[in-house]
Design a protein around this motif. Structure first.
Motif, mmCIF file in Angstrom:
data_model
loop_
_atom_site.group_PDB
_atom_site.id
_atom_site.type_symbol
_atom_site.label_atom_id
_atom_site.label_comp_id
_atom_site.label_asym_id
_atom_site.label_seq_id
_atom_site.Cartn_x
_atom_site.Cartn_y
_atom_site.Cartn_z
ATOM 1 N N ILE A 111 0.849 -1.193 0.000
ATOM 2 C CA ILE A 111 0.000 0.000 0.000
ATOM 3 C C ILE A 111 0.884 1.242 0.000
ATOM 4 C CG2 ILE A 111 -1.867 1.255 1.155
ATOM 5 C CD1 ILE A 111 -2.576 -1.286 2.620
ATOM 6 N N PRO A 112 0.718 2.117 -0.984
ATOM 7 C CA PRO A 112 1.520 3.340 -0.976
ATOM 8 C C PRO A 112 1.081 4.221 0.196
ATOM 9 C CG PRO A 112 0.325 3.070 -3.059
ATOM 10 C CD PRO A 112 -0.232 2.087 -2.097
ATOM 11 N N GLY A 113 2.026 4.861 0.856
ATOM 12 C CA GLY A 113 1.660 5.783 1.929
ATOM 13 C C GLY A 113 1.756 5.200 3.325
ATOM 14 N N ALA A 119 8.336 0.243 3.911
ATOM 15 C CA ALA A 119 9.483 0.930 3.331
ATOM 16 C C ALA A 119 9.553 2.383 3.817
ATOM 17 C CB ALA A 119 9.390 0.902 1.810
ATOM 18 N N LEU A 120 8.403 3.047 3.783
ATOM 19 C CA LEU A 120 8.370 4.448 4.215
ATOM 20 C C LEU A 120 8.637 4.578 5.710
ATOM 21 C CD1 LEU A 120 5.352 5.888 2.199
ATOM 22 C CD2 LEU A 120 7.778 6.406 1.917
ATOM 23 N N LEU A 121 8.070 3.646 6.455
ATOM 24 C CA LEU A 121 8.236 3.682 7.905
ATOM 25 C C LEU A 121 9.710 3.537 8.289
ATOM 26 C CD1 LEU A 121 6.790 3.649 10.719
ATOM 27 C CD2 LEU A 121 6.944 1.163 10.599
ATOM 28 N N VAL A 122 10.358 2.551 7.683
ATOM 29 C CA VAL A 122 11.779 2.317 7.991
ATOM 30 C C VAL A 122 12.609 3.541 7.610
ATOM 31 C CG1 VAL A 122 13.788 0.897 7.435
ATOM 32 C CG2 VAL A 122 11.551 -0.162 7.748
ATOM 33 N N ARG A 123 12.330 4.076 6.460
ATOM 34 C CA ARG A 123 13.026 5.266 5.982
ATOM 35 C C ARG A 123 12.851 6.432 6.978
ATOM 36 N NH1 ARG A 123 14.185 6.262 0.067
ATOM 37 N NH2 ARG A 123 13.399 4.180 -0.304
#
Lengths: 282, 311
Positions: free
Chosen positions: A185-187, A191-195
């Motif tokens: 799921i985008p958003g 990946a975003l969380l780790v970043r």
């Protein structure tokens, strides 16, 4: 050792489940339609079929976990809730027999389902294109089966660790979110969380390999990578982001590592689930 | 040789003590009735014997083996009728039974066993569609597979009609005569009384009495209650002064006399007849029942259920 008796009874019961047949039929229709509607752009017949299965892999990535979870989430929790486990364990079965028997039976059910989907898709693809790249189809079957087996293992293990249907459902839905959806799921993706944690909270320099390694722990990403192992080079996909086109991934992010990811996701949940079941008051 | 032995067996669920320091020995070949009101800890004890749950303290041995070390070896020789079971797989009665026979590596004929428990005509129907009583019969048939050395029956008469209860008793007696040890739980005194060699009474997790039926009767003494219907209110008769009379009470025209000694009954009747017009006499010897109620807390709700639940 009465594992076979547990398996046989469970498989017989599954075979008589109308719901299961309905699901299998729906899945067969789905793959038949995909195979029917698929046409490759400027591809020969063989390439078209390979491309079709590649695309099918994308669908399977989201679909097979659901199939496996639905087929397995009640395997042991259901017996505990209904009291069937009192007969299973009143007879000369050990808890290990019950746990492994259920696992084998549900694996068999899911294997049959995947085989059916592959059979219908292959039949339609051959009829439409007149080509059968057997190696690719067989390879795709094996990696798809491994991927589904991971979710059977996860679901049976969760099922062994809980005593009620409601909790088994929650666990199955939760594992689909945690292992599949959160990676696509985008958003809200992992990946975003780790970043975010690594760069913003901890203030480190961006490290793409680290983010990729975290992503790679998902069975879904591993499945996408594993497909690269069984298709010809020109059909391989990148899956994990690279800094530039020329940049090569480190060995621990290679396609082969996907098999290790599968192995860990098979072994660890099973060990934990069995341990919980072995010690539980039923 | 002992069939069942528990030493200091204790099971706690969170802060509830379901079984408290239970020491119980069942000899091979006896029929042991395990009696107690609902929630007394009978099923918990049985679940501990079968390794469905694990003891908080103490140990359990069944047929000379520790219940936890090798439960499969015990299950080879034990027939179990559990409580809280379910037939949720879409299998017929005969298929369930065949599965049990296969799992026990036995050579019973499923149809013979179905005939024995009165299910021959329902053999090909799904067990999940059976009535409660029929499911209980099927569960009993499963327990009988491979002629086990020990039968563990948890509330076996649940859901059975009087005919079914009679069949159950006959089969239990027959198997016991053949040398099978029977351990069965019940909350109904008369049921235990009918087939048991020995009785254990559980209350609130503790074993409050273990004895033969005769032994229990003796310890209950000759307690008897006498009801005397009189023409007028039976007041001022001074029945209490007679020896062997524990107490009296008056309900309208009826005098109720509690005698500790059966011999006192005649004295009571003679005494009252000389002073009032007696129209009817009823005598009740509810000795075991009274004892059972005393042991399990007397007038409390769950103990009363013992008398009232129709089975």
């Amino acid at each position: 050792m009465t594992l076979r008796d547990v398996t046989r009874k469970d498989f017989t019961a599954a075979r008589r489940s109308r719901g299961l047949w309905a699901v299998a039929t729906a899945l067969g229709v789905l793959t038949t339609f995909i195979a029917f509607g698929f046409s490759g752009y400027r591809l020969g017949p063989e390439e078209t079929v390979i491309q079709l299965f590649r695309t099918m892999g994308g669908v399977f990535g989201l679909l097979l976990p659901i199939v496996a979870l639905v087929a397995s989430y009640m395997a042991i929790a259901g017996e505990r809730e209904s009291g069937g486990v009192k007969f299973l364990l009143g007879l000369p079965n050990s808890r290990r027999d019950v746990f492994l028997g259920k696992l084998v039976s549900r694996l068999a059910v899911v294997t049959a389902g995947i085989a059916f989907m592959f059979a219908t898709a292959t039949a339609m693809a051959v009829a439409r294109n007149g080509a059968l790249p057997l190696g690719v189809v067989a390879g795709m079957f094996v990696v798809s089966w491994l991927y589904a087996a991971v979710f059977v293992a996860v679901a049976v293990s969760l099922s062994a660790a809980v005593a009620e249907r409601s909790r088994a459902i929650a666990a199955a839905v939760g594992s689909y979110f945690g292992l599949v959806l959160l990676y696509v799921i985008p958003g809200v993706s992992v990946a975003l969380l780790v970043r975010f944690v690594h760069q913003t909270l901890l203030g480190f320099e961006p490290n793409l390999d680290l983010y990729n390694a975290v992503l790679y722990t998902s069975p879904l990403i591993a499945y996408r990578k594993a497909m690269n192992l069984v298709v010809p080079d020109q059909f391989e996909r990148q899956v994990l982001q690279r800094a530039s086109e020329s940049d090569t991934l480190p060995a621990y992010l290679g396609d082969e590592v996907s098999l290790l990811v599968f192995a860990v996701w098979l072994a660890v949940p099973l060990a934990l689930g069995y341990w919980r079941f072995e010690g539980a008051d039923l | 040789m002992t069939a069942i032995q528990t030493d200091g067996l204790t099971k706690r669920f969170d802060d509830v003590v379901a079984v408290d320091d239970l020491d119980l020995t069942i000899e091979e070949g006896e029929v042991f009735g395990f009696l107690g009101p609902n929630g007394a800890g009978k099923s918990t004890t049985i679940n501990l014997l079968l390794d469905f749950i694990r003891p908080s303290e103490g140990s359990v041995e069944v047929l000379g083996r520790d219940a936890q070390t090798n439960p499969e070896a015990i299950r080879e020789r034990v027939g179990v009728l559990p409580e809280g079971y379910g037939f949720d797989d879409p299998l017929t009665g005969r298929e369930y039974l065949s599965w049990a026979i296969r799992t026990k590596r036995a050579d019973d004929d499923p149809d013979e066993l179905l005939e024995l428990v009165g299910l021959a005509d329902a053999a090909d129907r799904l067990a999940g569609d059976y009535s409660k009583g029929m499911q209980q019969r099927l569960a009993f048939a499963i327990a009988l597979v491979d002629d086990p050395d020990l039968l563990i029956l948890d509330e076996p008469s649940t859901g059975l009609d009087p005919n079914g209860i009679q069949q159950l008793r006959d089969i239990v007696r027959e198997r016991a005569a053949g040398g099978t040890t029977v351990f069965f739980s019940s909350h109904i005194l008369s049921e235990v009384e009918a087939v048991s060699d020995r009785v254990g009474v559980m209350n609130e997790g503790e074993l409050v009495a273990v004895d033969s039926i005769e032994g229990l009767r003796e310890s209950a003494g000759g307690h008897a209650t006498l009801h005397l219907d009189c023409a007028g209110p039976p007041t001022g008769l001074e029945v209490e002064s007679l020896s062997g009379v524990a107490g009296t009470s008056i309900e309208d025209h009826t005098l109720v006399v509690d005698c500790t000694d059966p011999a006192a009954k005649v004295d009571v009747v003679t005494h009252v007849a000389a002073r009032a017009t007696v129209t009817d006499i009823r005598s009740e010897t509810v000795s075991l029942e009274t004892l059972f109620n005393d042991l399990t807390g007397g007038g409390r709700d769950e103990a009363r259920a013992v008398e009232e639940v129709p089975q």
